[in-house]
Enzyme design. Structure first.
Site, PDB file in Angstrom:
ATOM      1  N   ASP A 120     -64.163  69.242  72.073  1.00  0.00           N
ATOM      2  CA  ASP A 120     -65.416  69.890  72.437  1.00  0.00           C
ATOM      3  C   ASP A 120     -65.196  71.400  72.560  1.00  0.00           C
ATOM      4  O   ASP A 120     -64.166  71.833  73.071  1.00  0.00           O
ATOM      5  CB  ASP A 120     -65.873  69.317  73.794  1.00  0.00           C
ATOM      6  CG  ASP A 120     -67.302  69.677  74.081  1.00  0.00           C
ATOM      7  OD1 ASP A 120     -68.136  68.761  74.062  1.00  0.00           O
ATOM      8  OD2 ASP A 120     -67.590  70.880  74.317  1.00  0.00           O
TER       9      ASP A 120
ATOM     10  N   LYS B 256     -73.687  84.649  59.486  1.00  0.00           N
ATOM     11  CA  LYS B 256     -75.059  85.070  59.707  1.00  0.00           C
ATOM     12  C   LYS B 256     -75.897  83.868  60.117  1.00  0.00           C
ATOM     13  O   LYS B 256     -75.453  82.740  59.842  1.00  0.00           O
ATOM     14  CB  LYS B 256     -75.626  85.731  58.461  1.00  0.00           C
ATOM     15  CG  LYS B 256     -75.886  84.719  57.302  1.00  0.00           C
ATOM     16  CD  LYS B 256     -76.750  85.281  56.249  1.00  0.00           C
ATOM     17  CE  LYS B 256     -78.188  84.899  56.371  1.00  0.00           C
ATOM     18  NZ  LYS B 256     -78.545  83.549  55.934  1.00  0.00           N
TER      19      LYS B 256
ATOM     20  N   HIS C 210     -72.445  87.115  53.009  1.00  0.00           N
ATOM     21  CA  HIS C 210     -71.706  86.729  51.794  1.00  0.00           C
ATOM     22  C   HIS C 210     -72.256  87.406  50.547  1.00  0.00           C
ATOM     23  O   HIS C 210     -71.578  87.488  49.530  1.00  0.00           O
ATOM     24  CB  HIS C 210     -71.676  85.202  51.625  1.00  0.00           C
ATOM     25  CG  HIS C 210     -72.928  84.635  51.017  1.00  0.00           C
ATOM     26  ND1 HIS C 210     -74.046  84.357  51.751  1.00  0.00           N
ATOM     27  CD2 HIS C 210     -73.240  84.319  49.735  1.00  0.00           C
ATOM     28  CE1 HIS C 210     -74.993  83.878  50.945  1.00  0.00           C
ATOM     29  NE2 HIS C 210     -74.522  83.839  49.713  1.00  0.00           N
TER      30      HIS C 210
ATOM     31  N   LYS D  67     -70.521  89.110  46.529  1.00  0.00           N
ATOM     32  CA  LYS D  67     -70.873  88.822  45.134  1.00  0.00           C
ATOM     33  C   LYS D  67     -70.463  90.014  44.266  1.00  0.00           C
ATOM     34  O   LYS D  67     -70.799  91.163  44.583  1.00  0.00           O
ATOM     35  CB  LYS D  67     -72.383  88.591  45.012  1.00  0.00           C
ATOM     36  CG  LYS D  67     -72.831  87.262  45.597  1.00  0.00           C
ATOM     37  CD  LYS D  67     -74.325  87.090  45.392  1.00  0.00           C
ATOM     38  CE  LYS D  67     -74.867  85.875  46.086  1.00  0.00           C
ATOM     39  NZ  LYS D  67     -74.569  84.602  45.433  1.00  0.00           N
TER      40      LYS D  67
ATOM     41  N   GLU E   8     -85.837  81.713  44.493  1.00  0.00           N
ATOM     42  CA  GLU E   8     -85.069  80.462  44.449  1.00  0.00           C
ATOM     43  C   GLU E   8     -86.022  79.345  44.049  1.00  0.00           C
ATOM     44  O   GLU E   8     -87.126  79.252  44.593  1.00  0.00           O
ATOM     45  CB  GLU E   8     -84.427  80.181  45.811  1.00  0.00           C
ATOM     46  CG  GLU E   8     -83.372  81.217  46.156  1.00  0.00           C
ATOM     47  CD  GLU E   8     -82.693  80.975  47.494  1.00  0.00           C
ATOM     48  OE1 GLU E   8     -81.454  81.010  47.554  1.00  0.00           O
ATOM     49  OE2 GLU E   8     -83.400  80.761  48.491  1.00  0.00           O
TER      50      GLU E   8
ATOM     51  N   ASP F 234     -83.866  85.091  57.118  1.00  0.00           N
ATOM     52  CA  ASP F 234     -82.835  84.337  56.395  1.00  0.00           C
ATOM     53  C   ASP F 234     -82.161  85.204  55.332  1.00  0.00           C
ATOM     54  O   ASP F 234     -80.934  85.202  55.214  1.00  0.00           O
ATOM     55  CB  ASP F 234     -83.459  83.097  55.745  1.00  0.00           C
ATOM     56  CG  ASP F 234     -82.418  82.194  55.089  1.00  0.00           C
ATOM     57  OD1 ASP F 234     -81.306  82.078  55.643  1.00  0.00           O
ATOM     58  OD2 ASP F 234     -82.720  81.601  54.037  1.00  0.00           O
TER      59      ASP F 234
ATOM     60  N   HIS G  97     -79.154  89.953  53.446  1.00  0.00           N
ATOM     61  CA  HIS G  97     -78.716  90.078  52.046  1.00  0.00           C
ATOM     62  C   HIS G  97     -79.456  91.203  51.295  1.00  0.00           C
ATOM     63  O   HIS G  97     -78.856  92.028  50.629  1.00  0.00           O
ATOM     64  CB  HIS G  97     -78.963  88.780  51.270  1.00  0.00           C
ATOM     65  CG  HIS G  97     -78.295  87.572  51.855  1.00  0.00           C
ATOM     66  ND1 HIS G  97     -77.141  87.637  52.589  1.00  0.00           N
ATOM     67  CD2 HIS G  97     -78.614  86.248  51.798  1.00  0.00           C
ATOM     68  CE1 HIS G  97     -76.777  86.411  52.965  1.00  0.00           C
ATOM     69  NE2 HIS G  97     -77.659  85.560  52.495  1.00  0.00           N
TER      70      HIS G  97
ATOM     71  N   LYS H 238     -88.671  80.715  48.551  1.00  0.00           N
ATOM     72  CA  LYS H 238     -88.194  79.386  48.144  1.00  0.00           C
ATOM     73  C   LYS H 238     -89.280  78.748  47.284  1.00  0.00           C
ATOM     74  O   LYS H 238     -90.470  79.071  47.426  1.00  0.00           O
ATOM     75  CB  LYS H 238     -87.975  78.509  49.380  1.00  0.00           C
ATOM     76  CG  LYS H 238     -86.982  79.069  50.391  1.00  0.00           C
ATOM     77  CD  LYS H 238     -85.557  78.717  50.026  1.00  0.00           C
ATOM     78  CE  LYS H 238     -84.578  79.119  51.103  1.00  0.00           C
ATOM     79  NZ  LYS H 238     -83.199  79.173  50.617  1.00  0.00           N
TER      80      LYS H 238
HETATM   81  C1  BG6 Z   1     -78.102  81.993  52.530  1.00  0.00           C
HETATM   82  C2  BG6 Z   1     -79.472  81.553  52.946  1.00  0.00           C
HETATM   83  O1  BG6 Z   1     -77.612  82.997  53.387  1.00  0.00           O
HETATM   84  O2  BG6 Z   1     -78.159  82.523  51.204  1.00  0.00           O
HETATM   85  C3  BG6 Z   1     -80.029  80.542  51.975  1.00  0.00           C
HETATM   86  O3  BG6 Z   1     -79.407  80.995  54.253  1.00  0.00           O
HETATM   87  C4  BG6 Z   1     -79.988  81.076  50.566  1.00  0.00           C
HETATM   88  O4  BG6 Z   1     -81.355  80.179  52.329  1.00  0.00           O
HETATM   89  C5  BG6 Z   1     -78.582  81.578  50.239  1.00  0.00           C
HETATM   90  O5  BG6 Z   1     -80.356  80.038  49.669  1.00  0.00           O
HETATM   91  C6  BG6 Z   1     -78.524  82.261  48.882  1.00  0.00           C
HETATM   92  O6  BG6 Z   1     -77.205  82.639  48.578  1.00  0.00           O
HETATM   93  P1  BG6 Z   1     -76.509  82.150  47.243  1.00  0.00           P
HETATM   94  O7  BG6 Z   1     -75.195  82.808  47.269  1.00  0.00           O
HETATM   95  O8  BG6 Z   1     -76.420  80.663  47.326  1.00  0.00           O
HETATM   96  O9  BG6 Z   1     -77.407  82.597  46.134  1.00  0.00           O
END
Ligand code: BG6
Length: 462
Positions: free
Chosen positions: A85, A138, A168, A172, A206, A225, A230, A316
């Site tokens: 835990d 994040k 992240h 890229k 997306e 998000d 990003h 989305k």
């Molecule tokens: C994430 C989001 O940080 O990035 C997701 O929470 C999103 O909703 C994703 O789909 C997109 O990143 P990648 O690298 O998968 O295109």
């Protein structure tokens, strides 16, 4: 100063979704490159043992990118597991034992933000935080106030230089490449300013929904998000001045300056949408007002960009999956009286292809001096050997290079810009899955000349 290399990687959330989809494949890739020379200690509360974690890791890499037997065996031999835990001191005593002689571990929190506090507290109390750094997933907070609260918790055990806030997207390659392309090619810089650029737009589309993450998404929405993190990073790379030096602090100083020059959003600068069917997703409230699509307009009041509107949209269940930037240039003077108004533009596709394209006007096929669009395109598919985003950021976190991580002043500025949305109550409008968001209204914000929808990748450049 040379960054301090970590001598162990501890990751909390070892049996979770992120570990399965991204972390194990990234670790295998690092092992394959010979860049994983440290023990990897997974921590979770699952009632598992090390063999079960190894089996999970093997399944993960097989499904996400493919098993590389030698690299996986190396990873597997370095893997350790602590089950327990996150609030129990015994878990951290066990972790301390697993760390053995490691004096500078990197603790990666791939867990829900509500658990950051208890874990950090236990890391401090058990001595595991001594000489260590922490890597945080994040979203960093839900708004400015909660980001500051979270930061206070982290500062209870770590100093700012040892807090690595992951985004992240910065890992890229094409996002990375934006700065290289801008600052190595004077041809870009020549028109990269308010004199020649009319508007800038960034689209992150997306073609899928929330993929079982309804609970998380419904507490987050598109702005928090992906836009606040990003896409603001993409915007900063686009709009920043050349750094004085290429070290992490000079670079991050320039990014913060960009955000500082952006006023907080106003209601008229935002369109929010929700795809039909979203409210039926598991974990989503039946009357949810959370946006799965957002379009915003920003002003960057720097001397380079003042007066040039920046538009960002993300959603989305849109028609394609692509992230793209378009800088539209101002109209040329009229020389050919019948010519179509076709402004030059500059297009950067981040994914799925890596593309740099310049849109020009060419003479039409019928020689009538009307003109037609043509594109000069340089495009490449990501190479098989290319580092995935998580591989890059985890490798950098272990190596102690903070360049691709968000500094706290940056995070605060990013929240300042979008926080006003929380109290705005701007309506959320339904859109059809597979469409480009809510049906346009005259009062909606849109770039002059309209949104440039990223084309289907196959058709876009060939
Ligand atoms: C994430 C989001 O940080 O990035 C997701 O929470 C999103 O909703 C994703 O789909 C997109 O990143 P990648 O690298 O998968 O295109």
């Amino acid at each position: 100063m040379t960054p301090r290399q970590s001598d162990a990687l501890v990751f909390f959330g070892a049996t979770g979704d992120l570990a399965y989809k991204k972390i194990f494949p990234a670790l295998q890739a690092l092992a394959k490159r010979g860049e994983l020379a440290v023990p990897v200690i997974g921590v979770a509360k699952a009632g598992w043992n090390l063999d079960q974690l190894r089996a999970r890791a093997e399944d993960s890499v097989s499904r996400h990118g493919g098993l590389d037997r030698d690299a996986f065996d190396q990873l597997s031999s370095q893997l350790r597991y602590v089950d327990g835990d996150y609030k129990d001191p015994a878990t951290f005593a066990a972790l301390r034992r697993e760390l053995g002689g490691a004096a500078h571990p990197a603790h990666y929190l791939a867990i829900p933000p509500a658990l950051f506090g208890p874990v950090v507290e236990q890391l401090a109390q058990s001595g595991c935080a001594n000489g260590a750094r922490v890597v945080v997933e994040k979203p960093f907070g839900q708004d400015l106030a909660t980001a500051r609260d979270l930061n206070r918790i982290l500062l209870g055990a770590f100093v700012e230089q040892d807090i690595f806030r992951i985004d992240h997207y910065l890992g890229k390659r094409p996002v990375h490449n934006m700065l290289f392309a801008r600052f190595s090619n004077p041809i870009f810089e020549a028109f990269w300013n308010r004199t020649l650029v009319e508007s800038v737009q960034i689209t992150m589309a997306e073609n899928f929904g929330v993929q079982g993450r309804g609970g998380f998404y419904d507490a987050t929405g598109a702005v928090r998000d992906v836009i606040q993190n990003h896409l603001f990073q993409v915007l900063s790379n686009l709009a920043m001045e050349p750094p004085a030096r290429m070290d992490s602090e000079c670079l991050r100083d320039e990014k913060v300056k960009v955000l500082k020059s952006i006023p907080a959003l106003k209601a008229e600068d935002v369109v929010r949408g929700q795809f039909r069917g979203y409210r039926a997703e598991p974990g989503v409230a039946a009357d949810s007002q959370v946006e799965t699509y957002a379009a915003i307009r920003l002003q960057v009041n720097s001397s380079r960009w003042q007066g040039v509107p920046f538009y960002i949209r993300a959603g989305k269940s849109l028609p394609v999956t692509a992230t793209e930037i378009v800088l539209r240039l101002r109209q040329p003077p009229t020389v050919f009286p019948n010519a179509l108004p076709l402004p030059n533009y500059f297009r950067f596709q981040i994914m799925p292809r890596q593309t740099v394209a310049f849109g020009v006007t060419a003479m039409d096929d019928a020689d009538q001096m009307i003109g037609q669009r043509a594109e000069v395109v340089a495009s490449r598919q990501p190479g098989a050997d290319e580092r995935a985003a998580y591989e890059r950021v985890l490798g950098d976190a272990i190596a102690g290079d903070a360049t691709l991580f968000a500094r706290m002043d940056y995070v605060e500025e990013a929240w300042r810009i979008v926080d006003s949305l929380r109290t705005m109550n701007s309506p959320v409008r339904e859109y059809e899955p597979g469409s480009w968001g809510p049906a346009p209204r005259v009062e909606d914000i849109a770039p002059p000349g309209g949104w440039a929808d990223p084309a289907m990748p196959e058709a876009a450049h060939d």
